[in-house]
Motif scaffolding. Structure first.
Motif, PDB file in Angstrom:
ATOM      1  N   ILE A   1      -6.040   0.764 -23.803  1.00  0.00           N
ATOM      2  CA  ILE A   1      -5.803  -0.483 -23.068  1.00  0.00           C
ATOM      3  C   ILE A   1      -6.269  -1.704 -23.857  1.00  0.00           C
ATOM      4  N   SER A   2      -7.483  -1.631 -24.379  1.00  0.00           N
ATOM      5  CA  SER A   2      -8.045  -2.792 -25.071  1.00  0.00           C
ATOM      6  C   SER A   2      -7.501  -2.975 -26.480  1.00  0.00           C
ATOM      7  N   PHE A   3      -7.208  -1.862 -27.157  1.00  0.00           N
ATOM      8  CA  PHE A   3      -6.807  -1.952 -28.564  1.00  0.00           C
ATOM      9  C   PHE A   3      -5.383  -1.475 -28.828  1.00  0.00           C
ATOM     10  N   GLY A   4      -4.634  -1.176 -27.774  1.00  0.00           N
ATOM     11  CA  GLY A   4      -3.229  -0.830 -27.931  1.00  0.00           C
ATOM     12  C   GLY A   4      -2.980   0.371 -28.816  1.00  0.00           C
ATOM     13  N   ALA A   5      -3.791   1.411 -28.671  1.00  0.00           N
ATOM     14  CA  ALA A   5      -3.679   2.581 -29.549  1.00  0.00           C
ATOM     15  C   ALA A   5      -2.539   3.522 -29.167  1.00  0.00           C
TER      16      ALA A   5
ATOM     17  N   LEU B   1     -13.744  -5.057 -34.458  1.00  0.00           N
ATOM     18  CA  LEU B   1     -15.138  -5.482 -34.304  1.00  0.00           C
ATOM     19  C   LEU B   1     -15.620  -5.317 -32.865  1.00  0.00           C
ATOM     20  N   LEU B   2     -14.722  -5.561 -31.902  1.00  0.00           N
ATOM     21  CA  LEU B   2     -15.103  -5.446 -30.491  1.00  0.00           C
ATOM     22  C   LEU B   2     -15.424  -4.006 -30.100  1.00  0.00           C
ATOM     23  N   TYR B   3     -14.940  -3.054 -30.868  1.00  0.00           N
ATOM     24  CA  TYR B   3     -15.177  -1.638 -30.552  1.00  0.00           C
ATOM     25  C   TYR B   3     -16.660  -1.309 -30.537  1.00  0.00           C
ATOM     26  N   TRP B   4     -17.423  -1.886 -31.443  1.00  0.00           N
ATOM     27  CA  TRP B   4     -18.819  -1.479 -31.619  1.00  0.00           C
ATOM     28  C   TRP B   4     -19.718  -1.855 -30.450  1.00  0.00           C
ATOM     29  N   PRO B   5     -19.632  -3.100 -29.891  1.00  0.00           N
ATOM     30  CA  PRO B   5     -20.445  -3.356 -28.688  1.00  0.00           C
ATOM     31  C   PRO B   5     -20.005  -2.529 -27.491  1.00  0.00           C
ATOM     32  N   LEU B   6     -18.696  -2.273 -27.373  1.00  0.00           N
ATOM     33  CA  LEU B   6     -18.227  -1.416 -26.285  1.00  0.00           C
ATOM     34  C   LEU B   6     -18.755   0.006 -26.459  1.00  0.00           C
ATOM     35  N   LEU B   7     -18.803   0.474 -27.704  1.00  0.00           N
ATOM     36  CA  LEU B   7     -19.352   1.803 -27.974  1.00  0.00           C
ATOM     37  C   LEU B   7     -20.829   1.861 -27.608  1.00  0.00           C
ATOM     38  N   ALA B   8     -21.571   0.810 -27.898  1.00  0.00           N
ATOM     39  CA  ALA B   8     -22.994   0.777 -27.557  1.00  0.00           C
ATOM     40  C   ALA B   8     -23.195   0.898 -26.049  1.00  0.00           C
ATOM     41  N   VAL B   9     -22.344   0.233 -25.267  1.00  0.00           N
ATOM     42  CA  VAL B   9     -22.426   0.324 -23.803  1.00  0.00           C
ATOM     43  C   VAL B   9     -22.109   1.742 -23.343  1.00  0.00           C
ATOM     44  N   ILE B  10     -21.087   2.341 -23.930  1.00  0.00           N
ATOM     45  CA  ILE B  10     -20.712   3.715 -23.567  1.00  0.00           C
ATOM     46  C   ILE B  10     -21.853   4.684 -23.866  1.00  0.00           C
ATOM     47  N   LEU B  11     -22.485   4.535 -25.019  1.00  0.00           N
ATOM     48  CA  LEU B  11     -23.594   5.417 -25.386  1.00  0.00           C
ATOM     49  C   LEU B  11     -24.772   5.251 -24.434  1.00  0.00           C
ATOM     50  N   LEU B  12     -25.067   4.019 -24.060  1.00  0.00           N
ATOM     51  CA  LEU B  12     -26.172   3.764 -23.137  1.00  0.00           C
ATOM     52  C   LEU B  12     -25.900   4.395 -21.778  1.00  0.00           C
ATOM     53  N   LEU B  13     -24.700   4.178 -21.256  1.00  0.00           N
ATOM     54  CA  LEU B  13     -24.347   4.747 -19.954  1.00  0.00           C
ATOM     55  C   LEU B  13     -24.354   6.270 -20.008  1.00  0.00           C
ATOM     56  N   TYR B  14     -23.882   6.811 -21.110  1.00  0.00           N
ATOM     57  CA  TYR B  14     -23.864   8.270 -21.272  1.00  0.00           C
ATOM     58  C   TYR B  14     -25.279   8.834 -21.281  1.00  0.00           C
ATOM     59  N   ALA B  15     -26.170   8.181 -22.007  1.00  0.00           N
ATOM     60  CA  ALA B  15     -27.554   8.647 -22.071  1.00  0.00           C
ATOM     61  C   ALA B  15     -28.199   8.618 -20.686  1.00  0.00           C
ATOM     62  N   LEU B  16     -27.955   7.553 -19.935  1.00  0.00           N
ATOM     63  CA  LEU B  16     -28.550   7.431 -18.598  1.00  0.00           C
ATOM     64  C   LEU B  16     -28.020   8.502 -17.655  1.00  0.00           C
ATOM     65  N   LEU B  17     -26.698   8.706 -17.645  1.00  0.00           N
ATOM     66  CA  LEU B  17     -26.132   9.705 -16.736  1.00  0.00           C
ATOM     67  C   LEU B  17     -26.547  11.115 -17.148  1.00  0.00           C
TER      68      LEU B  17
END
Length: 242
Positions: free
Chosen positions: A136-140, A212-228
């Motif tokens: 959705i965000s990067f049109g892959a 470039l936007l991928y990396w902050p989104l990845l950081a959020v995903i990793l944080l949420l994954y660690a918490l869950l």
């Protein structure tokens, strides 16, 4: 079980099951504790591998249904597995929580199965979240290499992160810290995974540069994954024990 010392008479040594090189029964205690540590680290590895592979199976199966291309090529899957296995090579050196070795533990295949069923789908949740970001965000949809690169990096980093969550029943990094060797291998593989798309080897494997936007989104995903994953692990430990 017969116990003797190496300076005992021949008949005593021959009839003994264990011969102590030191005149102290604390040697037996140390051996038992070391055996429990080894058992713990073996169990960690089995839980990590089972839950990770189970989650990846769901992710690959689901992605293959709706994607018009392969979510990862064969060589990319093999590279991911190789790097993840390297990050686990230091598990035999890992510290074990004192409360775990204070009691004898038994091999429980049912517990491993429960852990796999409970923790495995957690990684799939964030794999699908990564799919949504890439599509959705990067049109892959029309850029298979971009999708594959984004998922490869996320998959490798989440698998490396889960090592430190599964290795202890406590809060990782705060209440229980891994051995220096395990920390080094984890960081090394994380760096390799992040840098790989920017190298010639990465290009040969079919990877491309990530936005470039991928990396902050990845950081959020990793944080949420660690918490869950931590919350699910705590539930498991409270329900069925460590």
């Amino acid at each position: 079980m017969g116990v003797s010392v190496d300076s005992a008479v021949d008949i005593a040594r021959e009839s003994a099951d264990i011969i102590l090189l030191e005149k102290s029964l604390l040697v037996l205690r140390d051996g038992v504790l070391e055996g429990r540590r080894v058992f713990s680290n073996i169990t960690k590895y089995i839980r990590m591998s089972a839950s990770s592979n189970f989650g990846n199976m769901f992710s690959v199966l689901g992605a293959s249904i709706f994607l018009p291309f392969m979510p990862l090529t064969a060589i990319q899957v093999l590279t991911n597995n190789l790097l993840y296995d390297i990050s686990q090579t230091a598990i035999p050196t890992d510290r074990v929580d004192e409360d775990y070795v204070s009691l004898p533990r038994r091999w429980d295949i049912t517990g491993v199965f429960r852990f796999m069923i409970l923790l495995g789908p957690v990684s799939s949740i964030f794999d699908y979240l990564t799919f949504a970001v890439m599509l959705i965000s990067f049109g892959a949809w029309t850029n298979p290499a971009l999708f594959q690169t984004g998922w490869f990096v996320e998959s490798l980093l989440t698998q490396t992160l889960i090592i430190h969550i599964i290795r202890t029943a406590r809060i990782p990094f705060l209440e229980s810290v891994a051995s220096p060797a395990l920390i080094v291998t984890s960081l090394l593989i994380a760096v390799v995974g992040i840098a790989l798309p920017f190298t010639g080897l990465g290009a040969a494997l079919g990877f491309v540069y990530l936005p470039l936007l991928y990396w902050p989104l990845l950081a959020v995903i990793l944080l949420l994954y660690a918490l869950l994953a931590q919350l699910v692990k705590v539930y498991f430990v409270r329900r069925w024990g460590p």
